[in-house]
Design a protein around this motif. Structure first.
Motif, PDB file in Angstrom:
ATOM      1  N   ARG A 120       0.881  -1.178   0.000  1.00 17.70           N
ATOM      2  CA  ARG A 120       0.000   0.000   0.000  1.00 17.70           C
ATOM      3  C   ARG A 120       0.910   1.217   0.000  1.00 17.70           C
ATOM      4  O   ARG A 120       1.685   1.423   0.933  1.00 17.70           O
ATOM      5  N   PHE A 121       0.839   2.027  -1.042  1.00 18.88           N
ATOM      6  CA  PHE A 121       1.745   3.156  -1.203  1.00 18.88           C
ATOM      7  C   PHE A 121       1.130   4.419  -0.595  1.00 18.88           C
ATOM      8  O   PHE A 121       0.272   5.056  -1.207  1.00 18.88           O
ATOM      9  N   GLY A 122       1.565   4.779   0.599  1.00 17.36           N
ATOM     10  CA  GLY A 122       1.050   6.002   1.217  1.00 17.36           C
ATOM     11  C   GLY A 122      -0.455   5.930   1.385  1.00 17.36           C
ATOM     12  O   GLY A 122      -1.021   4.891   1.726  1.00 17.36           O
ATOM     13  N   THR A 123      -1.130   7.045   1.124  1.00 16.17           N
ATOM     14  CA  THR A 123      -2.587   7.101   1.226  1.00 16.17           C
ATOM     15  C   THR A 123      -3.176   7.527  -0.107  1.00 16.17           C
ATOM     16  O   THR A 123      -2.507   8.150  -0.943  1.00 16.17           O
ATOM     17  N   ALA A 124      -4.446   7.193  -0.294  1.00 14.24           N
ATOM     18  CA  ALA A 124      -5.131   7.609  -1.517  1.00 14.24           C
ATOM     19  C   ALA A 124      -5.124   9.124  -1.648  1.00 14.24           C
ATOM     20  O   ALA A 124      -4.944   9.670  -2.748  1.00 14.24           O
ATOM     21  N   VAL A 187      -5.518   3.595  -5.281  1.00 10.51           N
ATOM     22  CA  VAL A 187      -6.451   2.523  -4.905  1.00 10.51           C
ATOM     23  C   VAL A 187      -5.767   1.159  -4.782  1.00 10.51           C
ATOM     24  O   VAL A 187      -6.435   0.166  -4.496  1.00 10.51           O
ATOM     25  N   PHE A 188      -4.462   1.117  -4.978  1.00  7.77           N
ATOM     26  CA  PHE A 188      -3.748  -0.164  -4.885  1.00  7.77           C
ATOM     27  C   PHE A 188      -3.568  -0.541  -3.420  1.00  7.77           C
ATOM     28  O   PHE A 188      -3.008   0.218  -2.625  1.00  7.77           O
ATOM     29  N   ASP A 189      -4.033  -1.715  -3.054  1.00  6.27           N
ATOM     30  CA  ASP A 189      -3.901  -2.181  -1.673  1.00  6.27           C
ATOM     31  C   ASP A 189      -4.033  -3.702  -1.652  1.00  6.27           C
ATOM     32  O   ASP A 189      -5.119  -4.245  -1.823  1.00  6.27           O
ATOM     33  N   VAL A 190      -2.909  -4.389  -1.460  1.00  4.24           N
ATOM     34  CA  VAL A 190      -2.924  -5.853  -1.448  1.00  4.24           C
ATOM     35  C   VAL A 190      -2.501  -6.403  -0.085  1.00  4.24           C
ATOM     36  O   VAL A 190      -2.085  -7.557   0.025  1.00  4.24           O
ATOM     37  N   ARG A 191      -2.611  -5.598   0.953  1.00  2.00           N
ATOM     38  CA  ARG A 191      -2.151  -6.030   2.271  1.00  2.00           C
ATOM     39  C   ARG A 191      -2.830  -7.316   2.720  1.00  2.00           C
ATOM     40  O   ARG A 191      -2.186  -8.220   3.269  1.00  2.00           O
TER      41      ARG A 191
END
Length: 418
Positions: A120-124, A187-191
């Motif tokens: 997850r790169f930073g925040t949206a 919106v990328f989030d694969v946690r």
């Protein structure tokens, strides 16, 4: 360099044709030349395929809407080359592509190296804000700050030619493609999906990386079953450029230990069903069905509301509503029912919303929706035109007040960081 058919990526191939394939993915704002210093050693054992992001390095400016779409374009490119199974190393956004492929096409990826990468790169909000700045000011603010984001001060001071090269890479990127990449990363989030990755992974990070540093790297290692961590001393975000020998040695060791057959000689098993890479948000408590026979629009409305107004705004609004009833109502009906309709695009909905808020004298909401309008792609000039036009029909005093609010928000949102 190849001619790029639709839905594929600009690429370069180095190395002998009978060698196993290693694919290298670039970081946002860079080109495949960021891997130049690894190539002489890697081509001893691999056929190396490097690709450019859309609009980067002279590649066709065809923006993508998600990391998964970028992954699909890469797979189409490799299909055209006859490459079925490959090792993959990617830096930052290129690493996000590797994570996506490991989740959606694990039968294609023999081994994985994630450089300066995060689930997850930073925040949206941070990435959408970056998009607003680029849309308003062009890429010069991003180019100016790239060296301090990518390199340690010691390296930047000692290597002015490389710093200049980095700045020029960003300056020559297509702004629309850069903005699209920011939206995709937002919106990328694969946690929650990391545990599904069964591919051997090297997680490589610069010790001085302030963008996706050791903490993010350890999150990847903790989540991926077969992963090991390598911290490169004296390196920041673009470790392959700053510490080429160390990075090359680590990649060589990792991919040599996960042998592949030469491309095209494998019987590839049928694709496995895609793994969801973003978990849905939890349902609203005690939510009643919006109507019999159709889905409750609450979740759709909450996602859209966050995209348009930002996580910080929505989180604060939810926190300020003790029993949640009003915010549930707004989310379900204003956002899930109306904003989500396909009859108007988001730009036009923002224009209508701003006019209505101006007419009603709702200054605080006007400020919120001015920020939203910038996110939705309206320029500062267009926002001022909306106020001018609305003033003719809604009255000059409210338009004058609205212009003050709009100008203040524009200044806050579009001024690049110092």
């Amino acid at each position: 360099m190849s001619e790029t058919p639709p839905n594929t990526l600009q690429f370069r191939v180095d190395g002998r044709e009978d060698a196993p394939v290693l694919v290298l993915g670039p970081s946002l704002g860079t080109t495949f030349h960021m891997w130049d210093r690894q190539i002489p050693e890697l081509v001893r054992d691999w056929r190396v395929v490097r690709f450019d992001l859309p609009g980067h390095g002279g590649a066709p400016a065809e923006p993508f809407t998600s990391v998964a779409e970028l992954g699909d374009r890469l797979l189409a490119t490799l299909d055209a080359l006859g490459v079925q199974r490959f090792g993959y190393a990617g830096c930052s956004l290129g690493g996000a592509v590797g994570l996506d492929l490991a989740l959606r096409a694990p039968h294609r990826v023999a081994s994985l190296a994630l450089v300066a990468t995060s689930p997850r790169f930073g925040t949206a909000d941070e990435f959408r804000q970056r998009g607003v700045i680029v849309r308003t000011n062009g890429l010069e603010p991003m180019a100016r700050t790239a060296p301090e984001q990518w390199f340690t001060p010691l390296f930047a001071g000692a290597q002015p030619a490389i710093v200049d090269w980095a700045v020029q890479m960003v300056r020559t990127t297509d702004p629309a493609c850069y903005i699209a990449a920011c939206e995709a990363l937002a919106v990328f989030d694969v946690r929650e999906a990391l545990g599904s990755i069964g591919i051997p992974a090297l997680v490589l990070v610069g010790s001085e990386d302030q963008v996706t540093g050791p903490a993010e790297a350890r999150t990847l290692v903790a989540g991926i079953a077969d992963a090991r961590l390598a911290v490169v001393p004296g390196a920041s975000h673009l470790a392959p450029v700053e510490q080429p020998a160390a990075v090359t040695d680590l990649l060589t060791e990792h991919f040599s230990g996960t042998a592949q057959e030469p491309s095209g000689t494998l019987n590839v098993p049928p694709p496995v069903p895609p793994v969801p890479v973003v978990e849905p948000a939890p349902a609203a408590p005690d939510a009643e069905p919006a109507g019999a026979g159709r889905p409750d629009p609450y979740e759709k409305g909450l996602g859209l509301r966050r995209e348009v107004l930002g996580d910080a705004h929505v989180d604060q609004a939810l926190a300020d509503d003790p029993d949640g009833a009003f915010q549930e109502f707004v989310t379900r009906y204003a956002w899930g029912e109306v904003w989500s309709r396909e009859g108007l695009d988001r730009r036009l909905r923002s224009a209508v919303t701003l006019t209505a808020l101006l007419a009603g004298g709702h200054r605080e909401a006007l400020a919120d929706h001015t920020r939203a309008a910038l996110r939705n792609g309206l320029s500062p000039e267009e926002l001022r035109e909306i106020v001018l036009h609305a003033g003719v029909y809604c009255g000059l005093p409210p338009a004058e007040t609205a212009l003050q609010v709009v100008n203040r928000v524009i200044a806050e949102e579009t001024t690049p960081p110092a």
